[in-house]
Design a protein around this motif. Structure first.
Motif, PDB file in Angstrom:
ATOM      1  N   GLY A  81      30.224  35.766 -83.849  1.00 38.00           N
ATOM      2  CA  GLY A  81      31.043  34.602 -84.139  1.00 38.00           C
ATOM      3  C   GLY A  81      31.376  34.446 -85.592  1.00 38.00           C
ATOM      4  O   GLY A  81      31.302  35.408 -86.352  1.00 38.00           O
ATOM      5  N   GLY A  82      31.654  33.150 -85.926  1.00 42.62           N
ATOM      6  CA  GLY A  82      31.297  31.963 -85.202  1.00 42.62           C
ATOM      7  C   GLY A  82      29.805  31.823 -84.910  1.00 42.62           C
ATOM      8  O   GLY A  82      28.955  32.470 -85.481  1.00 42.62           O
ATOM      9  N   THR A  83      29.525  30.934 -83.967  1.00 46.41           N
ATOM     10  CA  THR A  83      28.143  30.643 -83.595  1.00 46.41           C
ATOM     11  C   THR A  83      28.000  30.709 -82.082  1.00 46.41           C
ATOM     12  O   THR A  83      28.165  29.696 -81.383  1.00 46.41           O
ATOM     13  CB  THR A  83      27.710  29.250 -84.110  1.00 46.41           C
ATOM     14  N   PRO A  84      27.712  31.893 -81.524  1.00 48.52           N
ATOM     15  CA  PRO A  84      27.573  32.024 -80.072  1.00 48.52           C
ATOM     16  C   PRO A  84      26.515  31.108 -79.466  1.00 48.52           C
ATOM     17  O   PRO A  84      26.626  30.714 -78.303  1.00 48.52           O
ATOM     18  CB  PRO A  84      27.189  33.499 -79.896  1.00 48.52           C
ATOM     19  N   SER A  85      25.493  30.758 -80.250  1.00 43.67           N
ATOM     20  CA  SER A  85      24.431  29.908 -79.700  1.00 43.67           C
ATOM     21  C   SER A  85      24.885  28.473 -79.495  1.00 43.67           C
ATOM     22  O   SER A  85      24.105  27.637 -79.014  1.00 43.67           O
ATOM     23  CB  SER A  85      23.183  29.963 -80.584  1.00 43.67           C
ATOM     24  N   MET A  86      26.141  28.156 -79.818  1.00 40.38           N
ATOM     25  CA  MET A  86      26.694  26.850 -79.487  1.00 40.38           C
ATOM     26  C   MET A  86      27.162  26.786 -78.033  1.00 40.38           C
ATOM     27  O   MET A  86      27.425  25.716 -77.500  1.00 40.38           O
ATOM     28  CB  MET A  86      27.854  26.492 -80.424  1.00 40.38           C
ATOM     29  N   ILE A  87      27.283  27.951 -77.381  1.00 40.17           N
ATOM     30  CA  ILE A  87      27.699  27.964 -75.974  1.00 40.17           C
ATOM     31  C   ILE A  87      26.551  27.444 -75.110  1.00 40.17           C
ATOM     32  O   ILE A  87      25.443  27.997 -75.158  1.00 40.17           O
ATOM     33  CB  ILE A  87      28.077  29.385 -75.510  1.00 40.17           C
ATOM     34  N   PRO A  88      26.757  26.406 -74.306  1.00 35.75           N
ATOM     35  CA  PRO A  88      25.702  25.942 -73.397  1.00 35.75           C
ATOM     36  C   PRO A  88      25.263  27.072 -72.469  1.00 35.75           C
ATOM     37  O   PRO A  88      26.105  27.877 -72.027  1.00 35.75           O
ATOM     38  CB  PRO A  88      26.387  24.814 -72.620  1.00 35.75           C
ATOM     39  N   PRO A  89      23.975  27.171 -72.164  1.00 35.27           N
ATOM     40  CA  PRO A  89      23.479  28.295 -71.363  1.00 35.27           C
ATOM     41  C   PRO A  89      24.205  28.505 -70.041  1.00 35.27           C
ATOM     42  O   PRO A  89      24.470  29.643 -69.655  1.00 35.27           O
ATOM     43  CB  PRO A  89      22.005  27.935 -71.146  1.00 35.27           C
ATOM     44  N   PHE A  90      24.560  27.420 -69.336  1.00 30.67           N
ATOM     45  CA  PHE A  90      25.199  27.623 -68.031  1.00 30.67           C
ATOM     46  C   PHE A  90      26.577  28.256 -68.188  1.00 30.67           C
ATOM     47  O   PHE A  90      27.033  28.995 -67.308  1.00 30.67           O
ATOM     48  CB  PHE A  90      25.272  26.304 -67.241  1.00 30.67           C
ATOM     49  N   GLN A  91      27.240  28.027 -69.324  1.00 32.35           N
ATOM     50  CA  GLN A  91      28.544  28.651 -69.543  1.00 32.35           C
ATOM     51  C   GLN A  91      28.399  30.084 -70.059  1.00 32.35           C
ATOM     52  O   GLN A  91      29.227  30.947 -69.754  1.00 32.35           O
ATOM     53  CB  GLN A  91      29.380  27.786 -70.483  1.00 32.35           C
ATOM     54  N   LEU A  92      27.325  30.336 -70.791  1.00 31.82           N
ATOM     55  CA  LEU A  92      27.023  31.718 -71.166  1.00 31.82           C
ATOM     56  C   LEU A  92      26.733  32.540 -69.909  1.00 31.82           C
ATOM     57  O   LEU A  92      27.128  33.711 -69.813  1.00 31.82           O
ATOM     58  CB  LEU A  92      25.819  31.744 -72.115  1.00 31.82           C
ATOM     59  N   GLU A  93      26.082  31.903 -68.941  1.00 30.71           N
ATOM     60  CA  GLU A  93      25.811  32.570 -67.663  1.00 30.71           C
ATOM     61  C   GLU A  93      27.114  32.923 -66.939  1.00 30.71           C
ATOM     62  O   GLU A  93      27.227  33.986 -66.317  1.00 30.71           O
ATOM     63  CB  GLU A  93      24.958  31.651 -66.775  1.00 30.71           C
ATOM     64  N   LEU A  94      28.128  32.049 -67.035  1.00 31.57           N
ATOM     65  CA  LEU A  94      29.424  32.342 -66.432  1.00 31.57           C
ATOM     66  C   LEU A  94      30.044  33.599 -67.052  1.00 31.57           C
ATOM     67  O   LEU A  94      30.643  34.427 -66.348  1.00 31.57           O
ATOM     68  CB  LEU A  94      30.381  31.161 -66.613  1.00 31.57           C
ATOM     69  N   ILE A  95      29.909  33.739 -68.382  1.00 32.60           N
ATOM     70  CA  ILE A  95      30.444  34.926 -69.056  1.00 32.60           C
ATOM     71  C   ILE A  95      29.694  36.169 -68.607  1.00 32.60           C
ATOM     72  O   ILE A  95      30.301  37.208 -68.299  1.00 32.60           O
ATOM     73  CB  ILE A  95      30.359  34.765 -70.586  1.00 32.60           C
ATOM     74  N   MET A  96      28.364  36.075 -68.547  1.00 31.06           N
ATOM     75  CA  MET A  96      27.565  37.226 -68.112  1.00 31.06           C
ATOM     76  C   MET A  96      27.903  37.616 -66.676  1.00 31.06           C
ATOM     77  O   MET A  96      28.021  38.805 -66.356  1.00 31.06           O
ATOM     78  CB  MET A  96      26.073  36.892 -68.244  1.00 31.06           C
ATOM     79  N   ASP A  97      28.078  36.631 -65.796  1.00 29.50           N
ATOM     80  CA  ASP A  97      28.432  36.926 -64.404  1.00 29.50           C
ATOM     81  C   ASP A  97      29.786  37.625 -64.328  1.00 29.50           C
ATOM     82  O   ASP A  97      29.969  38.572 -63.548  1.00 29.50           O
ATOM     83  CB  ASP A  97      28.470  35.628 -63.578  1.00 29.50           C
ATOM     84  N   ALA A  98      30.750  37.156 -65.147  1.00 28.64           N
ATOM     85  CA  ALA A  98      32.075  37.786 -65.155  1.00 28.64           C
ATOM     86  C   ALA A  98      31.990  39.229 -65.625  1.00 28.64           C
ATOM     87  O   ALA A  98      32.649  40.118 -65.070  1.00 28.64           O
ATOM     88  CB  ALA A  98      33.024  36.984 -66.038  1.00 28.64           C
TER      89      ALA A  98
END
Length: 398
Positions: A81-98
């Motif tokens: 980034g930026g600051t990737p750790s600003m992404i809420p975990p459940f939305q980071l999970e959406l990226i990982m699932d994709a």
């Protein structure tokens, strides 16, 4: 899918025509609490509306590239980034699932998230990252001195940095990198070494130690024009680099690249892939990609980025990398590493002998102790690394 470049329909290729090794994937997260005074990367202050727009577009881009590249195998994922750790975990999970749906993960692959200490104050956060398969952290300390951190414009203090590291360890992370910056305003060698020793006591697996550079368009650039920032003299900066590197190596950290040090087995596979010239796909606003002999950059601003993804024309505005550019990049990237440039690889790529082609420059550099040549490799010495930019320029270009 109509409208996308034909080159992306074929399997990924290396320059020699052989099927590529596993693709590197970079996800750019362009959000921060505030902009640091030294930072030239594309970022903006976090807000929910823009972030929701970013997530929708990023997920669409992941799907788009998965289809274009026919679900390629990937070897690393890096959230920067930026600051990737600003992404809420459940939305980071959406990226990982994709990513898992549209790309093929390799066994034991490296997945890194950059974190800022002020955004990771909860043990549960780190435990959640581990549970979703993220196995490497890069924590941006930059300094442990609170005055230095204020000068840099960092939104945390030294205590928060150490606490974030300890929480990550408590959660079970076994591969942690710490970022530090030397050559700060008013900094002396003693101060730098004191901080380095304090960081080493934490026993991270990896350290990235960057010399401060004043980048165009940053607050530091404007400050430098208006006031004396009291940057250390070049001789003092040289001591910081050399003494710091020698100390880290004495403590078991291998200097495998100019600014990077790792314990045995913990070299950053993602960054090493860049230096080895592997194909990489960058997703998110302003992210850069190199696939085959083509390089392209995503639009920087959200409206243009979103339009490019929705229209299916992202990646169409590319630069063709000819043999000469590839050769120049081989020299510049290889010589940043401790391994150095394999001279036979340059000869195979260009049909030329670099030592003969650059005889005068090579002799002068060797005479002054800035390079060494052995076992078919040309490498920079510690002193050579200090002036690497000018050496790389002289060897890579006419």
């Amino acid at each position: 899918m109509p409208g996308y470049p034909a080159m992306f329909a074929a399997p990924l290729l290396q320059g020699d025509g052989k099927e590529a090794r596993n693709l590197l994937v970079y996800i750019h997260v362009p959000f921060c609490k505030s902009r640091c005074n030294y930072c030239a990367f594309h970022s903006q202050v976090f807000n929910q509306v823009t972030f929701a727009w970013y997530m929708k577009t990023l997920l669409a881009e992941i799907e788009l590239w998965g289809k274009r590249l026919r679900n390629p195998k990937i070897g690393t994922v890096y959230f920067g980034g930026g600051t990737p750790s600003m992404i809420p975990p459940f939305q980071l999970e959406l990226i990982m699932d994709a990513l898992r749906r549209h790309f093929r993960f390799t066994k034991g692959m490296e997945i890194t998230v950059e974190t800022n200490p002020d955004t990771v104050t909860d043990l549960t956060y780190f435990q959640t990252l581990l549970s979703m398969g993220i196995n490497r952290l890069s924590i941006g300390f930059q300094s442990l001195d609170d005055q230095d951190l204020r000068t840099l414009g960092r939104p945390h203090n030294g205590r928060q940095a150490v606490e974030a590291y300890q929480l990550a360890r408590q959660a079970g992370f076994a591969n942690i990198s710490i970022d530090m910056i030397w050559g700060l305003p008013r900094q002396k060698l003693k101060s730098w070494m004191t901080q380095l020793k304090a960081v080493v006591k934490l026993k991270p697996e990896h350290l990235s130690c960057y010399g401060l550079s004043i980048e165009q368009g940053t607050p530091f650039e404007r400050m430098q024009r208006d006031v004396d920032m009291e940057l250390p003299q070049e001789s003092e900066q040289a001591r910081m680099f050399i003494y710091g590197a020698e100390y880290l190596e004495s403590m078991g950290y291998i200097q495998y690249e100019i600014s990077n040090f790792a314990r045995m087995g913990f070299i950053s596979r993602h960054n090493q892939g860049y230096w080895d010239g592997l194909d990489y796909l960058g997703m998110g606003p302003s992210a850069v990609s190199t696939i085959g002999n083509r390089r392209f950059t995503n639009p920087e601003f959200m409206d243009a980025y979103d339009a490019a993804v929705r229209g299916g024309f992202i990646g169409e505005d590319y630069e063709e990398l000819g043999q000469e550019i590839r050769a120049q990049e081989l020299v510049m990237l290889s010589l940043r590493t401790a391994k150095g440039l394999k001279l036979s690889q340059y000869r195979e790529m260009t049909g030329r002998d670099l030592l003969k082609e650059k005889r005068g420059v090579v002799n002068a550099l060797h005479k002054n102790g800035l390079i060494k040549i052995s076992a078919g490799y040309l490498r920079l010495t510690k002193n050579g690394m200090l002036v690497s930019n000018s050496i790389l320029q002289s060897l890579a270009f006419d």
